[in-house]
Write an enzyme that holds these catalytic residues in place. Structure first.
Site, mmCIF file in Angstrom:
data_model
loop_
_atom_site.group_PDB
_atom_site.id
_atom_site.type_symbol
_atom_site.label_atom_id
_atom_site.label_comp_id
_atom_site.label_asym_id
_atom_site.label_seq_id
_atom_site.Cartn_x
_atom_site.Cartn_y
_atom_site.Cartn_z
ATOM 1 N N ASP A 1 30.163 42.805 9.573
ATOM 2 C CA ASP A 1 30.725 44.087 9.129
ATOM 3 C C ASP A 1 31.916 44.440 10.009
ATOM 4 O OD1 ASP A 1 29.582 44.765 11.531
ATOM 5 O OD2 ASP A 1 28.082 46.136 10.712
ATOM 6 N N ASP B 1 27.663 40.763 13.798
ATOM 7 C CA ASP B 1 27.354 41.159 12.417
ATOM 8 C C ASP B 1 28.572 40.962 11.511
ATOM 9 O OD1 ASP B 1 24.886 41.847 13.319
ATOM 10 O OD2 ASP B 1 25.253 44.017 13.370
ATOM 11 N N GLU C 1 25.150 39.912 19.359
ATOM 12 C CA GLU C 1 25.342 41.356 19.399
ATOM 13 C C GLU C 1 23.985 42.042 19.303
ATOM 14 O OE1 GLU C 1 26.926 44.751 16.262
ATOM 15 O OE2 GLU C 1 27.655 42.703 16.051
ATOM 16 N N ASP D 1 32.235 46.694 12.393
ATOM 17 C CA ASP D 1 31.892 46.797 13.822
ATOM 18 C C ASP D 1 31.743 45.414 14.446
ATOM 19 O OD1 ASP D 1 31.989 49.492 14.188
ATOM 20 O OD2 ASP D 1 29.906 49.840 13.602
#
Length: 699
Positions: free
Chosen positions: A553, A551, A478, A555
């Site tokens: 998280d 990541d 990403e 998102d």
């Protein structure tokens, strides 16, 4: 059976049924759960045939605790009078004589499912006990059978109720003549049949059981195919009874909508028609001779079809409401007619569609199609008693002609709605054809390149040096910041990197054309190099593992979900082969401070719970750690050594393999999370909101 109980009259009863017991596979396919269910279908189909003939609109199926099953209907009831040729009652003829019944040109059934006349008698032969009750003429008649032989069971003198019935009760066969006992009265006009049987465990394997799931699927299917018929199922085998009822009025149009796995691009089209054919069949004369006679038959065709946004094909075919999962002449006629019409229409609109000289193939036409095909005809020829393939040759031409005429009329119609729908279909099948041709070209060019060859792969791909597909890995990362760190952290011998920018297209909502025109999706397909959708070829994949590295998280989880949606929809064999993984980067880095000159220890944790557990343990051991603790919000926050040791190095990393245990349930989950229908997703989010860790939301 004791020798003294075996009289001459039993020879005629058992000589046919003994063959069934010796070779059950010839009649029911197998002696496992599939064969057990086939016996149940035979009994249910007899009741359905009554409903098809306009007699009775309700069927009940009851799975008893003792392993027996009971099927009841409100049909006309099996005839109880004496059949003149055998001198036996109609009930005994039906349950003891092979190839006997009301479905051999007698006019009782115009079109029926149980057509070989061996259904009830085969079930009886393979049952340790079978009880039948018939309501007819104001009376209830009853007869019992033990492994095909009529007689009486001593069901515990003085004991009443269902529980007293048992296949192990003492059995006395009839000797001089069978008795169809009158056991009760019913109101005038009340008719019906109830059959309860215990499968013979001498025949069926011990682990063979009735599948409630299969029964529910078949009952729902039948209720769709016979509008107005109510089928009720009750399973009493568990701690709590399970009841389900199916009743539909919409017919196969409603069934096609139910079966469709994707969003529609056309309405559900209905095609109805019929055709006649002649065939020569042997007819039994009064003098007992079989005389070949030419008869005219009518074949009725009813089809519901629609195209959706996906590429999977869902085609169900039926003959007199009996499923033909392996197809046959009617399905071949359907596919031939459909391909013929669409080829003609594409050629007529070649300039608008920009197709050149390319020709449609069957797979182009069937992609994204959901269709239910039903034909009704008297005495169809099946290949084998299990009736999985229709053999009647004339059905092919009749189905093809009916479909060709109806679809041609629709495609040349000047009505605005018809023109719009027809145009959508032509655009879809041509897009599928172009995707197939493009995929074939890609397969030729997208093989792994060596150092001396040029490559047309995306410039942002950071490829590996190894040509060994089995050991190579593609990391889809990403963002460019993570790519920079990953370049330094990777082993360039076998680890390749492909960066994507933010969130890719949600392919669950988008069409195949939108997906292919999206640069990020197209890059992923191109780099993996095995095509997409129905043309995907697993053997052409350029990497042994595909690892999604996003990541840790919310998102990142969203991006991972979007990528998984792409893989599930268009590269599913990769998931099914266990070659898609999710990297597991750490959430926290804890530096444990050691006294003196001893280097500090570095520990990583992957969840809040794991972090709190580690800190508690360190406090108990009276060890100090650096505060504040570093929390990684993205892969870019790590340096190369940290990313390598935690996420990319084979010796230390942790990967989560993506699996598809149940494709149907996975499809439902993707449709819930990523589909067009917002309301169910909103309910899902509200229900799960209490479990959300608010600290993980960047605000």
């Amino acid at each position: 059976m004791a020798a003294q109980d075996y009289s001459a009259r039993h020879l005629s009863v058992l000589e046919g049924l003994e063959a069934v017991r010796k070779r059950p596979g010839m009649y029911i396919g197998s002696t496992d759960s599939r064969g057990l269910m086939h016996c149940l279908w035979e009994v249910i189909d007899n009741s359905v045939d009554e409903a098809l003939a306009g007699n009775g609109s309700a069927i009940t199926v009851l799975l008893h605790k003792d392993g027996s099953v009971e099927v009841g209907d409100k049909g006309r009831g099996i005839p109880v009078d004496i059949e003149p040729k055998t001198g036996l009652t109609g009930v005994e003829v039906v349950f003891t004589k092979l190839h006997a019944g009301g479905k051999f040109g007698s006019g009782s059934y115009a079109a029926s499912g149980g057509l070989h006349g061996v259904g009830a008698s085969v079930v009886n032969a393979l049952s340790e006990r079978l009880d039948v009750e018939v309501d007819r003429g104001g009376k209830t008649y009853a007869m019992s059978f033990h492994r095909g032989e009529p007689g009486n069971f001593a069901d515990g003198a003085g004991v009443t109720g269902e529980s007293s019935k048992s296949p192990t009760s003492a059995f006395s066969p009839f000797v001089s003549g069978s008795e169809l006992a009158v056991v009760g009265k019913v109101a005038k006009g009340v008719t019906g049949t109830r059959v309860r049987y215990w499968a013979d465990r001498q025949i069926f394997s011990p682990e063979a059981t009735f599948s409630l799931e299969d029964l529910v699927t078949r009952a729902r299917q039948t209720a769709f195919l016979v509008p107005g018929l109510a089928i009720e199922i009750r399973d009493e085998r568990g701690d709590e009874p399970v009841e389900q009822r199916f009743h539909y009025e919409g017919g196969i149009g409603e069934y096609a909508d139910f079966l469709a796995p994707d969003e529609p691009v056309t309405e559900t089209w209905r095609v109805v028609g019929s055709g006649t054919f002649t065939e020569t069949v042997p007819v039994l004369q009064e003098n007992g001779h079989m005389v070949p006679t030419e008869v005219e038959r009518t074949c009725e065709v009813d089809i519901a079809l629609r195209w959706g946004t996906g590429y999977d094909t869902t085609l169900r075919s039926y003959v007199n409401i009996i499923a033909t999962p392996k197809g046959g002449s009617h399905q071949a006629g359907f596919e031939t007619g459909l391909l013929k019409v669409l080829r003609t229409q594409v050629e007529a609109n070649a300039r608008r569609l920009k197709v050149g000289t390319d020709k449609l193939e069957k797979d182009d036409v069937l992609a994204g199609l959901t269709a239910v095909l039903t034909v009704r005809l008297p005495e169809p020829q099946f290949e084998g008693q299990t009736k999985e393939v229709l053999g009647t040759p004339a059905a092919r031409a009749i189905v093809s002609n009916v479909l060709t005429k109806a679809l041609t009329d629709r495609f040349v119609s000047t009505k605005r709605e018809d023109k719009t729908q027809s145009g959508i279909v032509l655009d879809k099948v041509v897009a599928e054809m172009k995707a197939r041709i493009s995929a074939r070209a890609h397969k030729e060019t997208q093989r792994r390149k060596n150092a001396l060859e040029s490559s047309s792969l995306p410039t942002k791909l950071v490829d590996c040096r190894s040509n060994d597909v089995a050991h190579s890995e593609l990391f889809i990362v990403e963002g460019d910041s993570a790519l920079g760190t990953a370049k330094l952290a990777r082993d360039s011998e076998y680890q390749a990197l492909l960066p994507i920018r933010g969130k890719i297209l949600n392919v669950q909502k988008a069409s195949i054309a939108d997906m292919l025109s999206n640069s990020e999706c197209a890059s992923i397909l191109q780099v993996i190099g095995a095509g997409s959708g129905r043309s995907f070829d697993l053997s052409m994949a350029r990497y042994g593992k595909v690892i999604l590295m996003s990541d840790a998280d919310v998102d990142g989880a969203h991006i991972r979900t979007l990528l998984l949606t792409l893989f599930f929809r268009y590269m599913r064999p990769l998931i099914e082969d266990g070659r898609v993984f999710a990297a597991v980067p750490p959430l926290h880095r804890v530096v444990v401070m050691n006294p003196g000159s001893k280097p500090n220890d570095i520990l990583y944790t992957y969840s809040e719970k794991e972090l709190h557990g580690l800190l508690s343990q360190l406090e108990k051991q009276k060890k100090r750690y650096q505060d504040p603790i570093q929390r990684y919000k993205g892969l870019g926050e790590m340096d190369a050594d940290q990313l390598a040791s935690t996420t990319m190095d084979r010796k230390h990393r942790m990967l989560r393999r993506v699996r598809v245990a149940d494709a149907a349930s996975a499809e439902k989950v993707f449709e819930l999370l990523m589909g067009n229908d917002v309301a169910p997703r909103k309910e899902f989010i509200i229900e799960g909101s209490d479990r959300l860790d608010k600290e993980r939301i960047d605000a």
